[in-house]
Design a protein around this motif. Sequence first.
Motif, PDB file in Angstrom:
ATOM      1  N   ASN A  90       0.793  -1.224   0.000  1.00 50.41           N
ATOM      2  CA  ASN A  90       0.000   0.000   0.000  1.00 50.41           C
ATOM      3  C   ASN A  90       0.824   1.272   0.000  1.00 50.41           C
ATOM      4  N   THR A  91       2.107   1.167   0.274  1.00 48.24           N
ATOM      5  CA  THR A  91       2.896   2.390   0.433  1.00 48.24           C
ATOM      6  C   THR A  91       4.340   2.153   0.041  1.00 48.24           C
ATOM      7  N   CYS A  92       5.058   3.252  -0.115  1.00 51.80           N
ATOM      8  CA  CYS A  92       6.491   3.198  -0.385  1.00 51.80           C
ATOM      9  C   CYS A  92       7.183   4.144   0.587  1.00 51.80           C
ATOM     10  N   VAL A  93       8.230   3.662   1.257  1.00 51.79           N
ATOM     11  CA  VAL A  93       9.019   4.465   2.193  1.00 51.79           C
ATOM     12  C   VAL A  93      10.440   4.555   1.661  1.00 51.79           C
ATOM     13  N   ILE A  94      10.994   5.762   1.648  1.00 49.37           N
ATOM     14  CA  ILE A  94      12.363   5.987   1.191  1.00 49.37           C
ATOM     15  C   ILE A  94      13.126   6.699   2.299  1.00 49.37           C
ATOM     16  N   VAL A  95      14.305   6.190   2.638  1.00 49.16           N
ATOM     17  CA  VAL A  95      15.138   6.824   3.656  1.00 49.16           C
ATOM     18  C   VAL A  95      16.557   6.967   3.118  1.00 49.16           C
ATOM     19  N   VAL A  96      17.261   7.947   3.642  1.00 51.59           N
ATOM     20  CA  VAL A  96      18.694   8.107   3.409  1.00 51.59           C
ATOM     21  C   VAL A  96      19.375   7.986   4.761  1.00 51.59           C
ATOM     22  N   VAL A  97      20.396   7.116   4.856  1.00 47.22           N
ATOM     23  CA  VAL A  97      21.117   6.955   6.111  1.00 47.22           C
ATOM     24  C   VAL A  97      22.596   7.229   5.876  1.00 47.22           C
ATOM     25  N   ASP A  98      23.269   7.704   6.929  1.00 49.03           N
ATOM     26  CA  ASP A  98      24.695   7.962   6.813  1.00 49.03           C
ATOM     27  C   ASP A  98      25.487   6.708   7.174  1.00 49.03           C
ATOM     28  N   LEU A  99      26.814   6.826   7.177  1.00 56.97           N
ATOM     29  CA  LEU A  99      27.665   5.667   7.381  1.00 56.97           C
ATOM     30  C   LEU A  99      27.481   5.035   8.757  1.00 56.97           C
ATOM     31  N   ALA A 100      26.996   5.806   9.717  1.00 54.43           N
ATOM     32  CA  ALA A 100      26.734   5.269  11.049  1.00 54.43           C
ATOM     33  C   ALA A 100      25.355   4.627  11.156  1.00 54.43           C
ATOM     34  N   GLY A 101      24.583   4.655  10.072  1.00 52.59           N
ATOM     35  CA  GLY A 101      23.253   4.070  10.078  1.00 52.59           C
ATOM     36  C   GLY A 101      22.164   5.015  10.541  1.00 52.59           C
ATOM     37  N   ARG A 102      22.507   6.285  10.752  1.00 54.97           N
ATOM     38  CA  ARG A 102      21.512   7.254  11.225  1.00 54.97           C
ATOM     39  C   ARG A 102      20.687   7.790  10.063  1.00 54.97           C
ATOM     40  N   GLN A 103      19.380   7.880  10.263  1.00 56.97           N
ATOM     41  CA  GLN A 103      18.491   8.384   9.228  1.00 56.97           C
ATOM     42  C   GLN A 103      18.653   9.897   9.105  1.00 56.97           C
ATOM     43  N   VAL A 104      18.925  10.365   7.891  1.00 55.62           N
ATOM     44  CA  VAL A 104      19.107  11.799   7.674  1.00 55.62           C
ATOM     45  C   VAL A 104      17.983  12.403   6.838  1.00 55.62           C
ATOM     46  N   ALA A 105      17.197  11.553   6.176  1.00 55.81           N
ATOM     47  CA  ALA A 105      16.067  12.064   5.393  1.00 55.81           C
ATOM     48  C   ALA A 105      15.084  10.932   5.167  1.00 55.81           C
ATOM     49  N   ARG A 106      13.808  11.294   5.013  1.00 61.28           N
ATOM     50  CA  ARG A 106      12.753  10.292   4.835  1.00 61.28           C
ATOM     51  C   ARG A 106      11.596  10.878   4.055  1.00 61.28           C
ATOM     52  N   THR A 107      10.954  10.049   3.256  1.00 60.38           N
ATOM     53  CA  THR A 107       9.695  10.417   2.625  1.00 60.38           C
ATOM     54  C   THR A 107       8.878   9.150   2.428  1.00 60.38           C
ATOM     55  N   SER A 108       7.591   9.301   2.258  1.00 66.26           N
ATOM     56  CA  SER A 108       6.726   8.160   1.974  1.00 66.26           C
ATOM     57  C   SER A 108       5.568   8.630   1.124  1.00 66.26           C
ATOM     58  N   PHE A 109       5.000   7.710   0.376  1.00 64.96           N
ATOM     59  CA  PHE A 109       3.848   8.038  -0.454  1.00 64.96           C
ATOM     60  C   PHE A 109       3.080   6.763  -0.755  1.00 64.96           C
ATOM     61  N   GLN A 110       1.817   6.913  -1.107  1.00 66.20           N
ATOM     62  CA  GLN A 110       0.964   5.776  -1.413  1.00 66.20           C
ATOM     63  C   GLN A 110       0.699   5.715  -2.911  1.00 66.20           C
ATOM     64  N   GLY A 111       0.081   4.633  -3.328  1.00 65.75           N
ATOM     65  CA  GLY A 111      -0.321   4.507  -4.717  1.00 65.75           C
ATOM     66  C   GLY A 111       0.483   3.524  -5.533  1.00 65.75           C
ATOM     67  N   VAL A 112       1.626   3.049  -4.978  1.00 69.72           N
ATOM     68  CA  VAL A 112       2.470   2.124  -5.739  1.00 69.72           C
ATOM     69  C   VAL A 112       1.707   0.856  -6.103  1.00 69.72           C
TER      70      VAL A 112
END
Length: 439
Positions: A90-112
């Motif tokens: 039902n959805t798509c989640v996209i994250v960007v993480v740095d070398l330490a595994g910390r999330q630095v950005a996120r977005t999500s959207f439906q419709g996929v």
Amino acid sequence: MASSPIWASRPRTRGLVLDVIRAARSISRVELAAATGLTGATISAVVRELMDDGLVVEAGRGGPTGGKPRTMVQLNPLARYGVGVQIERNTCVIVVVDLAGRQVARTSFQGVATMPPRQALPLVASQVDALLDTAAVRRDRVLGVGLVSYGPQDRRAGVLLTPQPTREWLDYPVARLLAEALGLPVLLENDAAAAAIGEYWMGAVEPNSTYGCIYMATGIGGGVVVAGEVYRGSSSNSVEIGHISMDLDGDECPCGNVGCLENYAGPSAMVRQALATPGLARRLALDPAAADVLTEFARIAAAADAGDAAARGIVERSARYLGGAAVTMACLFDVDTIVLAGPSFTVASSIYQTLIQREVDRRMFARRAHPVRIVPSVNGSDAAAIGGAVLVLQSELTLGQPRPDDGARSTPLGAAGLHRGSYQDGRAGAAAVPTGSLT
């Protein structure tokens, strides 16, 4: 363009040292030698290379040891990044993480789920590009994309072996075409396995432990990690805990089995049970025609937490079934920890954790030899997406896989199934322009 200097020599040794530094957060060269069994001279040379490549930095002096204070080293989190893309029903989640595994950005959207892959993948690619731009992450520092979804999968070919959400997704080359659209390597991975390895990278489990993960979104999956490596099986479709039989005379599952756990304890099953419970659907304003199962399930879980007896009964029944699945996982793999990950566990974590722990304590075969802890994921509802990004970091940095020239097309690398994108402009910091298109 020449290969990146981080692969110039000793990739396995470098990977080992880098992983120990990551796990320790901050460590001296003397401690690195003791932890790896490598000589002091080798450690000094490898750390120097890692510092020259910007992956490691010095981090001040350690505490007193009776002699000269030791200089500590740690990862440079901003040196490299990974992108995680989770495609759910039902959805798509996209994250960007740095070398330490910390999330630095996120977005999500439906419709996929309503789109054929030839339309969905360009949308995903555009969202990844936009997220990297918003986070001001340089493309030359992005190691790749972990594309995570449900199974079964052919990771080497980069295709899903399931006609879900529609038949058009079956055998569609999702990894290769997303790589071409982004100009970045793409690694296809099972969502539960990705969630499991994310716990290791974030330091939530002991480095040498054997632990399991039960992942629940709209479906139920599982993963097992042994000393930092995902247990793969013969085709990387292992630990599909959602498709073990709970009832030999149960209904047939779309997977071909009968009486599958997912059909008794998964969110879709609980929504069906709630709709069939007199008065409950009306109280919770459940929509029988709703396509978004997770939203409907969240209403049931919230009502259970608030004390609604009917809703709580449905969630507790699911938890007992999942407790049985956890016992099965513990008996098969002799794990010491089972992590509960995914958005469905997040909204009802206390009920699930308590009841699953109770079932494991009561029923596990080896309970007199050692306990098994049931714990929530440190990565919350985004565990699979974060784990997908982490698997790219692990595959590229600590498992010693060589990186081909940026301008070269390549076949998947071994069992990891990394698919490479192409660049028209391979200069550091330049925008990546795909030479291929999604068709």
